[in-house]
Every structure is written in structure tokens, then in C-alpha cells.
Scaffold this motif. Structure first.
Motif, PDB file in Angstrom:
ATOM      1  N   SER A  81       0.776  -1.119   0.176  1.00  0.00           N
ATOM      2  CA  SER A  81      -0.185  -0.242  -0.162  1.00  0.00           C
ATOM      3  C   SER A  81       0.833   1.415   0.046  1.00  0.00           C
ATOM      4  O   SER A  81       0.256   2.454  -0.114  1.00  0.00           O
ATOM      5  CB  SER A  81      -0.916  -0.013   1.164  1.00  0.00           C
ATOM      6  OG  SER A  81      -0.211   0.057   2.355  1.00  0.00           O
ATOM      7  N   LEU A  82       2.088   1.240   0.174  1.00  0.00           N
ATOM      8  CA  LEU A  82       3.008   2.416   0.193  1.00  0.00           C
ATOM      9  C   LEU A  82       3.215   2.949  -1.145  1.00  0.00           C
ATOM     10  O   LEU A  82       3.036   4.039  -1.331  1.00  0.00           O
ATOM     11  CB  LEU A  82       4.198   2.112   0.990  1.00  0.00           C
ATOM     12  CG  LEU A  82       5.080   3.185   1.131  1.00  0.00           C
ATOM     13  CD1 LEU A  82       4.647   4.468   1.757  1.00  0.00           C
ATOM     14  CD2 LEU A  82       6.766   2.743   1.654  1.00  0.00           C
ATOM     15  N   LEU A  83       3.570   2.014  -2.004  1.00  0.00           N
ATOM     16  CA  LEU A  83       4.033   2.282  -3.479  1.00  0.00           C
ATOM     17  C   LEU A  83       2.964   3.256  -4.142  1.00  0.00           C
ATOM     18  O   LEU A  83       3.285   4.395  -4.739  1.00  0.00           O
ATOM     19  CB  LEU A  83       4.433   1.220  -4.227  1.00  0.00           C
ATOM     20  CG  LEU A  83       5.403   1.526  -5.180  1.00  0.00           C
ATOM     21  CD1 LEU A  83       6.596   2.158  -4.676  1.00  0.00           C
ATOM     22  CD2 LEU A  83       5.747   0.135  -5.899  1.00  0.00           C
ATOM     23  N   PRO A  84       1.695   3.097  -4.122  1.00  0.00           N
ATOM     24  CA  PRO A  84       0.616   3.754  -4.767  1.00  0.00           C
ATOM     25  C   PRO A  84       0.545   5.167  -4.337  1.00  0.00           C
ATOM     26  O   PRO A  84       0.273   5.953  -4.990  1.00  0.00           O
ATOM     27  CB  PRO A  84      -0.715   3.018  -4.684  1.00  0.00           C
ATOM     28  CG  PRO A  84      -0.322   1.642  -4.340  1.00  0.00           C
ATOM     29  CD  PRO A  84       1.119   1.704  -3.660  1.00  0.00           C
ATOM     30  N   MET A  85       0.912   5.190  -2.871  1.00  0.00           N
ATOM     31  CA  MET A  85       0.923   6.608  -2.234  1.00  0.00           C
ATOM     32  C   MET A  85       2.211   7.537  -2.988  1.00  0.00           C
ATOM     33  O   MET A  85       1.981   8.711  -2.957  1.00  0.00           O
ATOM     34  CB  MET A  85       1.088   6.472  -0.417  1.00  0.00           C
ATOM     35  CG  MET A  85      -0.176   5.819  -0.089  1.00  0.00           C
ATOM     36  SD  MET A  85       0.373   5.404   1.720  1.00  0.00           S
ATOM     37  CE  MET A  85       0.031   7.092   2.307  1.00  0.00           C
ATOM     38  N   LEU A  86       3.237   6.837  -3.147  1.00  0.00           N
ATOM     39  CA  LEU A  86       4.354   7.617  -3.541  1.00  0.00           C
ATOM     40  C   LEU A  86       4.459   7.649  -5.148  1.00  0.00           C
ATOM     41  O   LEU A  86       5.366   8.425  -5.463  1.00  0.00           O
ATOM     42  CB  LEU A  86       5.641   6.619  -3.137  1.00  0.00           C
ATOM     43  CG  LEU A  86       5.689   6.270  -1.856  1.00  0.00           C
ATOM     44  CD1 LEU A  86       7.042   5.507  -1.461  1.00  0.00           C
ATOM     45  CD2 LEU A  86       5.941   8.013  -0.981  1.00  0.00           C
ATOM     46  N   ARG A  87       3.556   6.843  -5.726  1.00  0.00           N
ATOM     47  CA  ARG A  87       3.800   7.351  -7.399  1.00  0.00           C
ATOM     48  C   ARG A  87       3.688   8.555  -7.692  1.00  0.00           C
ATOM     49  O   ARG A  87       4.582   9.147  -8.679  1.00  0.00           O
ATOM     50  CB  ARG A  87       2.567   6.647  -7.950  1.00  0.00           C
ATOM     51  CG  ARG A  87       2.893   5.268  -8.228  1.00  0.00           C
ATOM     52  CD  ARG A  87       2.231   4.478  -9.121  1.00  0.00           C
ATOM     53  NE  ARG A  87       2.485   2.858  -9.049  1.00  0.00           N
ATOM     54  CZ  ARG A  87       1.917   2.310  -8.454  1.00  0.00           C
ATOM     55  NH1 ARG A  87       0.959   2.449  -8.122  1.00  0.00           N
ATOM     56  NH2 ARG A  87       2.334   0.741  -8.233  1.00  0.00           N
ATOM     57  N   PRO A  88       3.000   9.594  -7.359  1.00  0.00           N
ATOM     58  CA  PRO A  88       2.784  10.984  -7.894  1.00  0.00           C
ATOM     59  C   PRO A  88       4.351  11.634  -7.494  1.00  0.00           C
ATOM     60  O   PRO A  88       4.766  12.748  -8.009  1.00  0.00           O
ATOM     61  CB  PRO A  88       2.163  11.834  -6.940  1.00  0.00           C
ATOM     62  CG  PRO A  88       0.940  10.650  -6.403  1.00  0.00           C
ATOM     63  CD  PRO A  88       1.954   9.526  -6.204  1.00  0.00           C
ATOM     64  N   TYR A  89       5.353  11.102  -6.598  1.00  0.00           N
ATOM     65  CA  TYR A  89       6.312  11.606  -6.314  1.00  0.00           C
ATOM     66  C   TYR A  89       7.838  10.804  -6.671  1.00  0.00           C
ATOM     67  O   TYR A  89       8.844  11.482  -6.129  1.00  0.00           O
ATOM     68  CB  TYR A  89       6.401  11.817  -4.562  1.00  0.00           C
ATOM     69  CG  TYR A  89       5.255  12.649  -4.184  1.00  0.00           C
ATOM     70  CD1 TYR A  89       4.989  13.960  -4.340  1.00  0.00           C
ATOM     71  CD2 TYR A  89       4.207  11.785  -3.629  1.00  0.00           C
ATOM     72  CE1 TYR A  89       3.856  14.489  -4.159  1.00  0.00           C
ATOM     73  CE2 TYR A  89       2.997  12.488  -3.238  1.00  0.00           C
ATOM     74  CZ  TYR A  89       2.959  13.603  -3.325  1.00  0.00           C
ATOM     75  OH  TYR A  89       1.532  14.258  -3.243  1.00  0.00           O
ATOM     76  N   GLN A  90       7.462  10.038  -7.398  1.00  0.00           N
ATOM     77  CA  GLN A  90       8.764   9.211  -7.859  1.00  0.00           C
ATOM     78  C   GLN A  90       9.260  10.003  -8.945  1.00  0.00           C
ATOM     79  O   GLN A  90       8.536  10.373  -9.761  1.00  0.00           O
ATOM     80  CB  GLN A  90       8.276   7.805  -8.179  1.00  0.00           C
ATOM     81  CG  GLN A  90       7.929   7.047  -6.987  1.00  0.00           C
ATOM     82  CD  GLN A  90       7.405   5.542  -7.199  1.00  0.00           C
ATOM     83  OE1 GLN A  90       6.472   5.331  -8.288  1.00  0.00           O
ATOM     84  NE2 GLN A  90       8.134   4.521  -6.848  1.00  0.00           N
ATOM     85  N   ALA A  91      10.652   9.828  -8.984  1.00  0.00           N
ATOM     86  CA  ALA A  91      11.319  10.557 -10.326  1.00  0.00           C
ATOM     87  C   ALA A  91      10.965   9.828 -11.539  1.00  0.00           C
ATOM     88  O   ALA A  91      10.933   8.567 -11.224  1.00  0.00           O
ATOM     89  CB  ALA A  91      12.788  10.400  -9.769  1.00  0.00           C
ATOM     90  N   GLN A  92      10.721  10.338 -12.495  1.00  0.00           N
ATOM     91  CA  GLN A  92      10.702   9.921 -13.740  1.00  0.00           C
ATOM     92  C   GLN A  92      12.037   9.115 -14.062  1.00  0.00           C
ATOM     93  O   GLN A  92      12.884   9.933 -14.444  1.00  0.00           O
ATOM     94  CB  GLN A  92       9.986  10.884 -14.674  1.00  0.00           C
ATOM     95  CG  GLN A  92       8.634  11.300 -14.186  1.00  0.00           C
ATOM     96  CD  GLN A  92       7.718  10.361 -13.818  1.00  0.00           C
ATOM     97  OE1 GLN A  92       7.315   9.517 -14.815  1.00  0.00           O
ATOM     98  NE2 GLN A  92       6.916  10.480 -12.697  1.00  0.00           N
TER      99      GLN A  92
END
Length: 101
Positions: free
Chosen positions: A89-100
Motif C-alpha cells: 500500500s505504500l507504493l501507490p501513495m508514492l507514485r506522484p512523487y517518484q522520479a521519472q
């Protein structure tokens, strides 16, 4: 405390840590490995650090550090962050902030 609320409400991932805390380092490293550049506030370098610790506990942190906020919402400390990471459940919360890449 106003300082804690101001820092915690910064956009993205905010981590309250101590410079000598191995769990703070581990949580920060986890976010970096997941492609997120968190804003890290080392409270032991702040003259009001005892007040900041008390404010974090009052906000619901099980321990003062590390305390992780995403979009101004308390995610928790090491146990909560690692549990979310392990259950997916952590990764979906972080998707907007992950480096492209």
C-alpha cells in the motif's frame, strides 16, 4: 506546534528524523530507493527540538522519529511505513512523487 504543522503540510513526502537515528536513516533510504526525494527535517539540529518531539507525539506518532507524512497526512513511524511497504500500500501513495526515469 506551528513549526511541525508547517513542515508536515509541505507537498510530497516529509520525514522528521534525527541525525543519529538509524531507523530514520533506514526509512529515508527506503524512500530514496523507491525513487522519492523526501524533505527531511532533522529535529535534533533545531533549537526547539524537544517541543517538536512532543508535538509529533501529540499528532499521533508512536515515536517522535522517524515520523513520515505524505501530503500532510501522517503515515507513521518505521513500523507503519514498513508494514505499508510489505503489504503493497505504500507504493501507490508514492507514485506522484517518484522520479521519472
Amino acid at each position: 506546534m506551528d513549526k511541525v504543522k508547517a513542515y508536515a503540510s509541505e507537498p510530497g513526502v516529509v520525514i522528521f528524523s534525527k541525525s543519529t537515528c538509524c531507523l530514520s536513516y533506514t526509512v529515508t533510504f527506503l524512500f530514496q530507493e523507491l525513487g522519492v526525494n523526501p524533505s527531511v527535517h532533522e529535529i535534533d539540529r533545531d533549537p526547539d527540538y524537544r517541543e517538536i518531539e512532543r508535538a509529533l507525539i501529540r499528532l499521533g506518532c508512536s515515536t517522535a522519529v522517524p515520523a513520515v507524512f505524505i501530503d500532510g497526512k501522517l503515515v507513521g513511524s518505521t513500523n507503519e511505513v514498513m508494514s505499508r511497504h510489505l503489504n503493497g500500500s505504500l507504493l501507490p501513495m508514492l507514485r506522484p512523487y517518484q522520479a521519472q526515469s
